[in-house]
Design an enzyme around this catalytic site. Structure first.
Site, short mmCIF file in Angstrom:
data_model
loop_
_atom_site.label_atom_id
_atom_site.label_comp_id
_atom_site.label_asym_id
_atom_site.label_seq_id
_atom_site.Cartn_x
_atom_site.Cartn_y
_atom_site.Cartn_z
N HIS A 373 0.80 -1.23 0.00
CA HIS A 373 0.00 0.00 0.00
C HIS A 373 0.83 1.27 0.00
O HIS A 373 0.26 2.37 0.05
CB HIS A 373 -0.92 0.06 1.22
CG HIS A 373 -2.02 -0.94 1.21
ND1 HIS A 373 -3.25 -0.71 0.65
CD2 HIS A 373 -2.05 -2.20 1.69
CE1 HIS A 373 -4.02 -1.78 0.81
NE2 HIS A 373 -3.30 -2.71 1.43
N LYS A 564 -8.40 14.34 4.32
CA LYS A 564 -7.55 13.14 4.31
C LYS A 564 -6.51 13.33 5.42
O LYS A 564 -6.43 14.43 5.99
CB LYS A 564 -6.85 12.97 2.97
CG LYS A 564 -6.15 14.24 2.46
CD LYS A 564 -5.47 14.05 1.12
CE LYS A 564 -6.41 14.06 -0.06
NZ LYS A 564 -6.37 12.89 -0.87
N ARG A 565 -5.73 12.29 5.72
CA ARG A 565 -4.67 12.47 6.72
C ARG A 565 -3.79 13.66 6.32
O ARG A 565 -3.58 13.92 5.12
CB ARG A 565 -3.81 11.20 6.81
CG ARG A 565 -4.44 10.13 7.67
CD ARG A 565 -4.68 10.60 9.08
NE ARG A 565 -3.46 10.61 9.85
CZ ARG A 565 -3.14 9.70 10.74
NH1 ARG A 565 -3.96 8.70 11.01
NH2 ARG A 565 -2.01 9.78 11.42
N LYS A 570 0.90 14.64 0.73
CA LYS A 570 -0.44 14.93 0.21
C LYS A 570 -0.59 16.42 -0.11
O LYS A 570 -1.56 16.84 -0.73
CB LYS A 570 -1.51 14.49 1.21
CG LYS A 570 -1.54 12.96 1.41
CD LYS A 570 -2.53 12.56 2.48
CE LYS A 570 -2.49 11.08 2.85
NZ LYS A 570 -3.13 10.21 1.85
N THR A 672 -8.50 6.70 -2.19
CA THR A 672 -9.85 6.16 -2.35
C THR A 672 -10.86 7.29 -2.15
O THR A 672 -11.98 7.23 -2.67
CB THR A 672 -10.13 5.02 -1.36
OG1 THR A 672 -9.64 5.40 -0.08
CG2 THR A 672 -9.46 3.73 -1.80
N LYS A 676 -14.57 8.52 -4.03
CA LYS A 676 -15.81 8.88 -3.32
C LYS A 676 -16.32 10.25 -3.79
O LYS A 676 -17.52 10.45 -3.99
CB LYS A 676 -15.57 8.91 -1.80
CG LYS A 676 -15.24 7.52 -1.24
CD LYS A 676 -14.64 7.56 0.16
CE LYS A 676 -13.99 6.20 0.46
NZ LYS A 676 -13.11 6.23 1.64
#
Ligand code: 26V
Length: 845
Positions: A373, A564-565, A570, A672, A676
């Protein structure tokens, strides 16, 4: 007197004196009766004394009752068919709230609402009382939950195994702009969904001594902990089947150390008990690379050992030898966290069941499969040999034995390449010796997959390059997916109804049906209806933000969302740089033709992750400044929504216009959340990374906003000396944005607050924010232009919804079932008639 409602059927006659046996009972009446019965007989209250929590539990029990028959049928079908089963081993599960999900699966959502109202309870209030089990960090844990939902819906014989952490992911509060962590006491009021199964308890052993004994080794004088099973049912859509999530909780072997107790050392006696039970006490945050390592290793072995003992017991109930083990059992390793399953299965087979080594190893290589992952070097698990040998001496020995055979085999194939042996060894030898868990997983598994096309590709070209040369057929891709039931059916009921009215309800089982919506791309009434739905969802979120945070946001503005985290890769900070740039631009030209925006952030920072915490603080400082500026705030608002979790995702995602997926290309394995958002009709602004790429290929690049360097350019820049200052010096807006952060414009009470952040940006900028800044800003301006054209924007929304059919976790799980696990549905009709999934996985890359 009424009997407890043990085996409820909507038509079951009641023993109540007032009941009219000639009148068929409506579902609502039957539900009312089971809820009332459960309130009295299971909760121990009545209508006069029940508090909200009592009602919630009574409803829960009534709803749970209605999955029990199907749960038993699923269980018995697997036994009767002697079906091959898949065991999904995961340190993390983020299932979200269960109640509405189960009711939707049962088709009882509307009836229960009526039943509650008629009983005098408000269903929505009850729903909000349910705890959200945060037994995971983020994407990996949520993926495991989506996969269980799909396994249940496809009626695949399988089970999830994990840890029943007493404290899950911490709750986040924002105090003076800063993240404050609080324990998540999700079990405080009890968990009405689970069944404790003390009859399924196993001894998990640590430390001790090894005594050679012929072909096997006896492991003696161990320190023991008991693993107790807790089961939750995972109902598939329309109760196709009910899957089981079995979580392990640690108990001390004996309540107290009696010897110490009798010596009068009461505190020490109790301490030992605490030490054992600590094993399942708390979820590890994902950045804990150094501290608390030992407890984490104990956790990993704890759940793996209990799960393997449990699945072998189940296999041996109906099989007399291990000959068929690999035909009946598949074990999936969700990342390397359960890697100790490999030496543990070898130990159980060789030491406890006297299977010869070579046979046992051949079984392992047919049974295990592994998903990678992340490629981030700092996230790859390696365990010091000393620690492993101290805690699990037999397992270290087995790993050495596996390695010796492995290296001999590689040497036989490539006798001239000595460096290859060093590279593929399970033991890393630089300085401290450490076991490479990813190597162990890849060696033991017959399939290794990445989670998006790009990630799988980079995986075999970098991390597993040597292994892919040795066994090219092992490596494959299974792009992640999400469950349409929760992420559209449940989270966005308004959109679901609109879609139902056009194409019927079958998309819940077969998400590719959404493609039919393309036929309505020029239907103005439909596009207007889509806008109306989005507007309603935005208002719902605006109400929450107003109520909980006291910030007024305009549902007419463009909702620009990044949830998100919080992690540097990111690039939430890139988003902040855009916000600041826009703030400056509006101040310079307040009368300009601006598209009003609300920029929404949410996410947790690992408690020891200094930079991530600074980013949260900066977002809040920028929000404070921008929102208080009367000339800017009608055109730009910034909101940080605290305590982002599954429940909040269900509120926020359906309200988004713009989905921020802006990771540095090559770093986000899949994502993911991106799926969504698109499913809920948000347009993506994103880099060419992870599953964004496949989303673009399915939705159409013209309906997204792709920007920035691609993975090859990122690697190129890094290889040839990336100099962030060049971008800073040559871009006035960028320089302004960074300078204002650095000079304390957003933190006047402490101008130096963001020194670490700005220095890191200018001196290393490892995630290359500055390189992508200019294109990001230009692309954000294109977003505004498109948003102004209502109809064009809505058409793109529609194309996003219509294009994400392949990102259903049903497709992903079907890929695993057929291409990796070799399991088949227990019931006919458990999967759709026309399979959308690819018939087989790409054989090797
Ligand atoms: C990342 C990092 C980054 C460096 C610091 C330590 C650390 C520890 C863990 C992780 C992530 C662990 C694996 C993970 O959660 N990966 C996520 O898996 C999702 C499901 O496949 C995928 O969508 C996300 O892209 C991926 O980050």
């Amino acid at each position: 007197m009424n009997a407890p409602d043990a085996a409820p059927s909507p038509l079951a006659p009641s023993a109540s004196a007032s009941f009219d046996f000639d009148r068929p009972v409506s579902t609502v009446e039957a539900l009312k009766r089971s809820i009332s019965n459960r309130l009295v007989y299971s909760v121990g209250k009545d209508v006069r004394s029940a508090c909200a929590r009592d009602w919630l539990f009574a409803v829960f029990y009534a709803v749970r009752d209605r999955i029990m028959d199907r749960w038993r049928e699923t269980h018995h079908a697997a036994i009767d068919q002697d079906a091959k089963r898949v065991y999904y081993l995961s340190m993390e599960f983020l299932p979200g709230r269960m109640l509405t999900n189960a009711l939707a699966a049962e088709g009882l959502l509307e009836d229960i609402r009526k039943a509650c109202t008629q009983l005098g309870a408000d269903f929505d209030t009850l729903v909000d009382l349910e705890a959200d089990p945060g037994l995971g960090n983020g994407g990996l844990g949520r993926l495991a939950a989506c996969f269980l939902d799909s396994m249940a819906t496809l009626a695949l014989p399988g089970m999830g195994y994990g840890i029943r952490y007493e404290y899950g992911m911490f709750a986040q509060r924002i105090v003076d702009g800063r993240q404050v962590e609080e324990p998540d006491q999700w079990l405080l009021n009890g968990n009405p969904w689970e069944f404790m199964r003390p009859e399924y308890s196993y001894t998990v052993r640590y430390r001790g001594h090894l005594v050679p004994d012929g072909q096997r080794v006896r492991w003696v004088d161990t320190e023991n902990v008991i693993a107790v099973a807790y089961d939750s049912g995972v109902p598939g859509y329309e109760l196709s089947s009910v899957a089981t999530l079995r979580l392990w909780s640690a108990r001390a072997e004996s309540a107290l150390n009696l010897e110490q107790f009798n010596r009068g050392d009461y505190m020490r006696a109790v301490e030992a008990k605490n030490w054992s039970e600590n094993v399942s006490l708390v979820l590890y945050p994902e950045d804990k690379t150094e501290q608390g390592r030992q407890l984490r290793l104990r956790q990993e072995y704890f759940f793996v050992s209990a799960s393997l003992q449990d699945l072998l017991r189940r296999y041996l109930k109906t099989h007399g030898s291990f000959e068929q083990l690999a035909d009946k059992v598949a074990i999936h390793l969700n990342d390397t966290h359960p890697a100790l399953a490999v030496p543990e299965l070898m130990r159980l087979l060789v030491d406890e069941h006297r299977v010869p080594w070579d046979e046992a190893w051949a079984l392992c290589q047919r049974i295990f499969s592994y998903t990678n992952h992340t490629l981030m070097p700092e996230a790859l698990e390696v365990w010091p040999v000393d620690l492993l040998g101290w805690l699990l001496p037999r397992h270290l020995q087995i790993i050495y034995d596996i390695n010796a055979r492995h290296l001999a085999e590689v040497h036989a194939r490539f006798p001239e390449d000595m460096d290859l042996l060093r590279r593929v060894s399970l033991i890393e030898e630089n300085g401290q010796r450490r076991v490479r868990m990813a190597w162990l997983c890849a060696l033991a598994s017959h399939k290794v997959n990445g989670v998006s096309a790009l990630h799988s590709d980079i995986m075999v070209r970098t991390l597993f390059a040597d292994f892919a040369r040795l066994w090219p057929e092992k490596f494959c891709n299974v792009t992640n997916g999400i469950t349409p039931r929760r992420w559209l059916g449940q989270a966005n009921q308004a959109l679901s109804e609109l879609i139902d009215a056009r194409i019927g309800p079958l998309w819940r089982r077969e998400l590719s049906h959404l493609g039919q919506l393309r036929a309505h791309a020029d239907d103005d009434a439909f596009l207007a209806a889509l806008r109306l739905v989005k507007q309603r969802n935005k208002r719902r979120l605006a109400d929450y933000v107003g109520r909980e945070l006291g910030i007024e946001i305009d549902p007419e503005s463009l909702f620009d969302v990044q949830v998100k985290r919080i992690h540097e890769y990111k690039r939430q900070l890139l988003n902040v740089l855009h916000v600041i740039t826009r703030y400056h631009a509006i101040r310079a030209n307040p009368k300009g033709n601006w598209v009003p925006r609300t920029v929404i952030f949410g996410g947790k920072a690992a408690s020891a992750y200094h930079m991530a915490k600074l980013i949260i603080r900066l977002i809040n400082d920028v929000a404070r400044t921008v929102n208080a500026d009367p000339c800017v705030s009608p055109l730009l608002k910034v909101v940080f929504v605290p305590n982002y979790r599954v429940t909040l995702a269900e509120l926020i995602i359906p309200a988004a216009d713009l989905s921020e997926q802006i990771s540095l290309a090559g770093t986000e394995a899949s994502g993911t959340g991106n799926m969504k958002f698109a499913l809920n009709g948000a347009l993506t602004i994103g880099t060419w990374d992870g599953a964004n790429i496949e989303i673009a290929q399915n939705v159409g690049e013209e309906h997204m906003f792709i920007f920035g360097n691609r993975a090859e350019q990122v690697a190129e820049l890094r290889a040839h000396g990336y100099v962030p200052r060049r971008y800073y010096a040559s871009n006035y807006e960028l320089k302004m944005a960074i300078d204002r952060i650095a000079d304390g414009a957003f933190s006047p009470e402490e101008p130096q607050r963001y020194q670490d952040l700005t220095r890191s940006l200018l001196e290393s900028d490892y995630y290359q924010l500055l390189a992508d800044y200019a294109d990001y800003i230009a692309t954000q301006n294109r977003v505004d232009e498109r948003y102004r054209l209502h109809r064009d924007w809505s058409r793109s929304c529609l194309h996003n919804i219509a294009g994400v059919g392949m990102f259903s976790s049903d497709r992903a799980v079907s890929n695993y079932a057929e291409g990796i696990w070799g399991v088949r549905p227990l019931f006919e009709g458990g999967r759709p008639a026309t399979p959308p999934w690819s018939p087989a996985l790409a054989a090797g890359i």
